[in-house]
Design a protein around this motif. Sequence first.
Motif, PDB file in Angstrom:
ATOM      1  N   MET A   1       6.805  14.020   8.447  1.00  0.00           N
ATOM      2  CA  MET A   1       6.747  12.716   7.801  1.00  0.00           C
ATOM      3  C   MET A   1       8.161  12.314   7.400  1.00  0.00           C
ATOM      4  N   SER A   2       8.566  11.142   7.782  1.00  0.00           N
ATOM      5  CA  SER A   2       9.913  10.690   7.450  1.00  0.00           C
ATOM      6  C   SER A   2       9.914  10.007   6.093  1.00  0.00           C
ATOM      7  N   LYS A   3      11.034  10.144   5.421  1.00  0.00           N
ATOM      8  CA  LYS A   3      11.194   9.483   4.135  1.00  0.00           C
ATOM      9  C   LYS A   3      12.126   8.300   4.331  1.00  0.00           C
ATOM     10  N   GLY A   4      12.010   7.332   3.500  1.00  0.00           N
ATOM     11  CA  GLY A   4      12.865   6.162   3.601  1.00  0.00           C
ATOM     12  C   GLY A   4      12.052   4.891   3.434  1.00  0.00           C
ATOM     13  N   TRP A   5      12.576   3.833   3.963  1.00  0.00           N
ATOM     14  CA  TRP A   5      11.946   2.518   3.826  1.00  0.00           C
ATOM     15  C   TRP A   5      10.726   2.439   4.718  1.00  0.00           C
ATOM     16  N   CYS A   6       9.662   1.994   4.156  1.00  0.00           N
ATOM     17  CA  CYS A   6       8.425   1.842   4.912  1.00  0.00           C
ATOM     18  C   CYS A   6       7.887   0.438   4.634  1.00  0.00           C
ATOM     19  N   TRP A   7       7.873  -0.392   5.652  1.00  0.00           N
ATOM     20  CA  TRP A   7       7.348  -1.746   5.484  1.00  0.00           C
ATOM     21  C   TRP A   7       5.838  -1.693   5.525  1.00  0.00           C
ATOM     22  N   GLN A   8       5.239  -2.180   4.501  1.00  0.00           N
ATOM     23  CA  GLN A   8       3.800  -2.194   4.395  1.00  0.00           C
ATOM     24  C   GLN A   8       3.265  -3.480   5.016  1.00  0.00           C
ATOM     25  N   ARG A   9       2.261  -3.329   5.836  1.00  0.00           N
ATOM     26  CA  ARG A   9       1.577  -4.496   6.380  1.00  0.00           C
ATOM     27  C   ARG A   9       0.294  -4.697   5.593  1.00  0.00           C
ATOM     28  N   VAL A  10      -0.038  -5.917   5.353  1.00  0.00           N
ATOM     29  CA  VAL A  10      -1.268  -6.254   4.657  1.00  0.00           C
ATOM     30  C   VAL A  10      -2.202  -6.861   5.685  1.00  0.00           C
ATOM     31  N   GLU A  11      -3.392  -6.360   5.763  1.00  0.00           N
ATOM     32  CA  GLU A  11      -4.367  -6.916   6.691  1.00  0.00           C
ATOM     33  C   GLU A  11      -5.234  -7.912   5.931  1.00  0.00           C
ATOM     34  N   ALA A  12      -4.981  -9.183   6.129  1.00  0.00           N
ATOM     35  CA  ALA A  12      -5.738 -10.233   5.451  1.00  0.00           C
ATOM     36  C   ALA A  12      -5.751 -11.477   6.327  1.00  0.00           C
ATOM     37  N   THR A  13      -6.852 -12.197   6.286  1.00  0.00           N
ATOM     38  CA  THR A  13      -6.989 -13.429   7.052  1.00  0.00           C
ATOM     39  C   THR A  13      -7.338 -14.557   6.091  1.00  0.00           C
ATOM     40  N   PHE A  14      -6.602 -15.652   6.188  1.00  0.00           N
ATOM     41  CA  PHE A  14      -6.835 -16.818   5.344  1.00  0.00           C
ATOM     42  C   PHE A  14      -6.840 -18.077   6.203  1.00  0.00           C
TER      43      PHE A  14
ATOM     44  N   ARG B   1       4.958  -4.606  -0.572  1.00  0.00           N
ATOM     45  CA  ARG B   1       6.079  -3.853  -1.139  1.00  0.00           C
ATOM     46  C   ARG B   1       7.351  -4.668  -1.006  1.00  0.00           C
ATOM     47  N   PHE B   2       8.318  -4.350  -1.828  1.00  0.00           N
ATOM     48  CA  PHE B   2       9.633  -4.997  -1.782  1.00  0.00           C
ATOM     49  C   PHE B   2       9.506  -6.523  -1.861  1.00  0.00           C
ATOM     50  N   ALA B   3       8.657  -6.982  -2.776  1.00  0.00           N
ATOM     51  CA  ALA B   3       8.360  -8.408  -2.894  1.00  0.00           C
ATOM     52  C   ALA B   3       9.609  -9.236  -3.181  1.00  0.00           C
ATOM     53  N   GLY B   4      10.513  -8.735  -4.001  1.00  0.00           N
ATOM     54  CA  GLY B   4      11.731  -9.480  -4.318  1.00  0.00           C
ATOM     55  C   GLY B   4      12.615  -9.660  -3.094  1.00  0.00           C
ATOM     56  N   PHE B   5      12.782  -8.596  -2.328  1.00  0.00           N
ATOM     57  CA  PHE B   5      13.577  -8.673  -1.102  1.00  0.00           C
ATOM     58  C   PHE B   5      12.918  -9.600  -0.086  1.00  0.00           C
TER      59      PHE B   5
ATOM     60  N   LEU C   1       6.879 -21.280   6.173  1.00  0.00           N
ATOM     61  CA  LEU C   1       6.656 -20.088   5.356  1.00  0.00           C
ATOM     62  C   LEU C   1       5.403 -19.350   5.824  1.00  0.00           C
ATOM     63  N   ILE C   2       4.360 -20.092   6.131  1.00  0.00           N
ATOM     64  CA  ILE C   2       3.119 -19.483   6.609  1.00  0.00           C
ATOM     65  C   ILE C   2       3.373 -18.732   7.918  1.00  0.00           C
ATOM     66  N   LYS C   3       4.142 -19.319   8.816  1.00  0.00           N
ATOM     67  CA  LYS C   3       4.487 -18.636  10.070  1.00  0.00           C
ATOM     68  C   LYS C   3       5.287 -17.371   9.789  1.00  0.00           C
ATOM     69  N   TYR C   4       6.198 -17.442   8.834  1.00  0.00           N
ATOM     70  CA  TYR C   4       7.062 -16.314   8.513  1.00  0.00           C
ATOM     71  C   TYR C   4       6.266 -15.147   7.932  1.00  0.00           C
ATOM     72  N   VAL C   5       5.361 -15.405   7.000  1.00  0.00           N
ATOM     73  CA  VAL C   5       4.607 -14.311   6.380  1.00  0.00           C
ATOM     74  C   VAL C   5       3.589 -13.706   7.330  1.00  0.00           C
ATOM     75  N   SER C   6       3.258 -14.389   8.401  1.00  0.00           N
ATOM     76  CA  SER C   6       2.302 -13.829   9.357  1.00  0.00           C
ATOM     77  C   SER C   6       2.856 -12.573  10.033  1.00  0.00           C
ATOM     78  N   LYS C   7       4.161 -12.373   9.968  1.00  0.00           N
ATOM     79  CA  LYS C   7       4.773 -11.164  10.523  1.00  0.00           C
ATOM     80  C   LYS C   7       4.351  -9.920   9.759  1.00  0.00           C
ATOM     81  N   TRP C   8       3.865 -10.091   8.552  1.00  0.00           N
ATOM     82  CA  TRP C   8       3.522  -8.969   7.691  1.00  0.00           C
ATOM     83  C   TRP C   8       2.035  -8.651   7.721  1.00  0.00           C
ATOM     84  N   GLY C   9       1.308  -9.210   8.662  1.00  0.00           N
ATOM     85  CA  GLY C   9      -0.127  -8.929   8.775  1.00  0.00           C
ATOM     86  C   GLY C   9      -1.010  -9.921   8.058  1.00  0.00           C
TER      87      GLY C   9
END
Length: 91
Positions: free
Chosen positions: A1-14, A49-53, A78-86
């Motif tokens: 298991m690697s340590k470091g930055w891990c981008w979390q994806r959120v699975e949600a549909t709106f 995760r990393f909401a401020g960044f 903005l909606i198009k941009y956040v779709s990259k995160w799931g």
Amino acid sequence: MSKGWCWQRVEATFPENQMKSIFRAFDTNGDGKLSRKELKVCFKSFGLRFAGFRAWRAIRHVDANGDGMIGEDEIDELIKYVSKWGIIVTP
């Protein structure tokens, strides 16, 4: 298991109109624009995760007029941009 930055994806549909309503709800001062602080709180509510960044990156990516805020005319981008995160937005 690697340590470091891990981008979390959120699975949600709106639906798009609900996503716009969610963003508008986080406009706490009612000026019709989302500041970095307001966007950070919004992203935290999604469980990201990393909401401020992410808020900083979103504003840099989406802010077409360079005022440091995301206005009503920039919400669609903005909606198009956040779709990259799931976060899936349906018409």
